[in-house]
Design a protein around this motif. Structure first.
Motif, PDB file in Angstrom:
ATOM      1  N   LEU A  75       0.838  -1.339  -0.350  1.00 15.26           N
ATOM      2  CA  LEU A  75       0.257   0.311   0.613  1.00 15.26           C
ATOM      3  C   LEU A  75       0.953   1.182  -0.379  1.00 15.26           C
ATOM      4  O   LEU A  75       0.466   2.274  -0.300  1.00 15.26           O
ATOM      5  CB  LEU A  75      -0.989  -0.534   1.070  1.00 15.26           C
ATOM      6  N   ALA A  76       2.088   1.517   0.806  1.00 16.89           N
ATOM      7  CA  ALA A  76       2.453   2.444   0.953  1.00 16.89           C
ATOM      8  C   ALA A  76       4.080   2.257  -0.486  1.00 16.89           C
ATOM      9  O   ALA A  76       4.700   3.028   0.156  1.00 16.89           O
ATOM     10  CB  ALA A  76       3.904   2.634   2.140  1.00 16.89           C
ATOM     11  N   SER A  77       3.704   1.112  -1.320  1.00 16.65           N
ATOM     12  CA  SER A  77       4.915   0.917  -2.316  1.00 16.65           C
ATOM     13  C   SER A  77       6.014   2.534  -2.826  1.00 16.65           C
ATOM     14  O   SER A  77       6.271   3.300  -2.862  1.00 16.65           O
ATOM     15  CB  SER A  77       4.909   0.505  -3.116  1.00 16.65           C
ATOM     16  N   VAL A  78       4.504   3.301  -3.062  1.00 16.95           N
ATOM     17  CA  VAL A  78       4.898   3.838  -4.311  1.00 16.95           C
ATOM     18  C   VAL A  78       5.540   5.467  -3.553  1.00 16.95           C
ATOM     19  O   VAL A  78       6.725   6.536  -3.653  1.00 16.95           O
ATOM     20  CB  VAL A  78       3.330   5.512  -5.012  1.00 16.95           C
ATOM     21  N   PRO A  79       5.488   6.504  -2.249  1.00 20.31           N
ATOM     22  CA  PRO A  79       5.737   7.334  -1.166  1.00 20.31           C
ATOM     23  C   PRO A  79       6.848   6.677  -0.656  1.00 20.31           C
ATOM     24  O   PRO A  79       7.978   7.497  -0.169  1.00 20.31           O
ATOM     25  CB  PRO A  79       4.814   6.936  -0.483  1.00 20.31           C
ATOM     26  N   LEU A  80       6.881   5.478   0.060  1.00 14.43           N
ATOM     27  CA  LEU A  80       7.825   4.264   0.342  1.00 14.43           C
ATOM     28  C   LEU A  80       9.231   4.596  -0.440  1.00 14.43           C
ATOM     29  O   LEU A  80      10.102   5.005  -0.015  1.00 14.43           O
ATOM     30  CB  LEU A  80       8.008   3.283   0.691  1.00 14.43           C
ATOM     31  N   ARG A  81       8.919   4.294  -1.896  1.00 16.24           N
ATOM     32  CA  ARG A  81      10.054   4.469  -3.088  1.00 16.24           C
ATOM     33  C   ARG A  81      10.568   5.345  -3.164  1.00 16.24           C
ATOM     34  O   ARG A  81      12.138   6.168  -2.625  1.00 16.24           O
ATOM     35  CB  ARG A  81       9.848   4.178  -4.033  1.00 16.24           C
ATOM     36  N   ARG A  82       9.870   6.820  -3.011  1.00 19.65           N
ATOM     37  CA  ARG A  82      10.495   8.301  -3.036  1.00 19.65           C
ATOM     38  C   ARG A  82      10.883   8.415  -2.166  1.00 19.65           C
ATOM     39  O   ARG A  82      11.444   9.023  -1.523  1.00 19.65           O
ATOM     40  CB  ARG A  82       9.097   8.848  -3.610  1.00 19.65           C
ATOM     41  N   GLY A  83      10.707   8.050  -0.582  1.00 22.34           N
ATOM     42  CA  GLY A  83      11.634   8.907   0.805  1.00 22.34           C
ATOM     43  C   GLY A  83      12.574   7.612  -0.028  1.00 22.34           C
ATOM     44  O   GLY A  83      13.045   8.345   0.642  1.00 22.34           O
ATOM     45  N   PHE A  84      12.791   6.433  -0.125  1.00 14.59           N
ATOM     46  CA  PHE A  84      14.035   6.448  -0.433  1.00 14.59           C
ATOM     47  C   PHE A  84      15.119   6.636  -1.514  1.00 14.59           C
ATOM     48  O   PHE A  84      16.283   6.911  -1.102  1.00 14.59           O
ATOM     49  CB  PHE A  84      13.745   4.592  -0.647  1.00 14.59           C
ATOM     50  N   ARG A  85      14.687   7.576  -1.747  1.00 17.50           N
ATOM     51  CA  ARG A  85      15.870   7.747  -3.222  1.00 17.50           C
ATOM     52  C   ARG A  85      15.796   9.351  -2.500  1.00 17.50           C
ATOM     53  O   ARG A  85      17.144   9.913  -2.923  1.00 17.50           O
ATOM     54  CB  ARG A  85      14.406   8.057  -4.155  1.00 17.50           C
TER      55      ARG A  85
END
Length: 280
Positions: A212-222
């Motif tokens: 569910l959190a994949s998009v904000p998670l990847r953005r935050g990781f980058r």
């Protein structure tokens, strides 16, 4: 399980330059002395906020307390080993009203750094329960790092990343891996990979939450990786501007300011290399 990956380009540090800075740092440490509870720099100035509270200075078992920070908290450091040709090993304990942390750090061959290992345990306030506990381990094999950084383009990566971090929590486990590749004169490309998974019966729950959190998670990781690269470039640019003797002198001045010191760590004020770009 979720797997996140990002690559950044950073300023490189060759082994000779690192050794050239490590030696003067060891010299500075060994030239300090204790007078009562005070730790004195070579010129006789005491390091503000640092007190020797038990044992002999720079001997195994020596206990130091660091205070004077804005929040008024005290950090305790116990020296377990100091041999510049062998190892530096310390244990640290920090306590506040919100949490406590205990870490163990071991650096092999401080005057020519070979490897670094860190273990840590963090707990929330007393009575906060297991959800507020975290433990981790990090390791850096410098010989493996420089071997990977000097490998020919297209060469296969080693089985084990030269820099790893493992964090364990009641809900899940995180693995962070870093590996360098050559990226032109004075630059590295660093591949950063983060793996996340739940533990035991919580695996399906954590997997669904990560989905569910994949998009904000990847953005935050980058964003986090690129910010870490920017900070590395700023800090290393300052270090590379020093010759070893100037680095030692400025480090001594920085220590003399104590915990209240603001601004960056030792820098000659020379310009740093512009932050290289990043690649997805």
């Amino acid at each position: 399980m979720a797997r996140l990956q990002h690559t950044v380009t950073v300023v490189a540090v060759d082994r000779e330059r690192l050794d050239g800075c490590a030696g003067p740092v060891c010299d500075l440490v060994e030239s300090t002395r204790a007078r009562g509870r005070d730790v004195l720099l070579p010129d006789g100035r005491a390091v503000p906020g640092l007190a020797l509270v038990k044992g002999r200075h720079l001997r195994p078992g020596a206990r130091y307390e660091t205070s004077g920070t804005d929040d008024g908290q005290v950090q305790t450091t116990v020296l377990r080993e100091w041999r510049r040709g062998g190892a530096l090993a310390v244990e640290q304990l920090f306590r506040s009203a919100e949490f406590s942390a205990r870490t163990a750090v071991r650096l092999r061959r401080p005057e020519r750094p070979a490897s670094l290992e860190v273990e840590a345990r963090v707990r929330g306030a007393e009575g906060s329960g297991r959800l507020h506990r975290l433990q981790g381990r990090a390791s850096l094999d410098l010989a493996a790092w420089w071997a990977a950084a000097a490998a020919a383009p297209g060469a296969s990566a080693g089985v084990r990343a030269p820099a790893t971090v493992r964090l364990k929590h009641l809900l899940g486990i995180a693995h962070l891996r870093l590996g360098p590749r050559p990226a032109g004169p004075g630059l590295w490309q660093v591949d950063v990979t983060l793996s996340l998974r739940g533990r035991w019966l919580l695996r399906p729950v954590v997997a669904f939450a990560l989905l569910l959190a994949s998009v904000p998670l990847r953005r935050g990781f980058r964003t986090s990786v690129e910010e870490a690269a920017r900070q590395w470039n700023d800090a290393i640019g300052s270090v590379l501007a020093h010759d070893p003797d100037a680095f030692r002198r400025e480090l001594a001045e920085y220590l003399a300011k104590g915990p209240q010191a603001t601004g960056p760590a030792p820098s000659t004020g020379a310009g740093t290399a512009p932050p290289p770009g990043t690649t997805a």
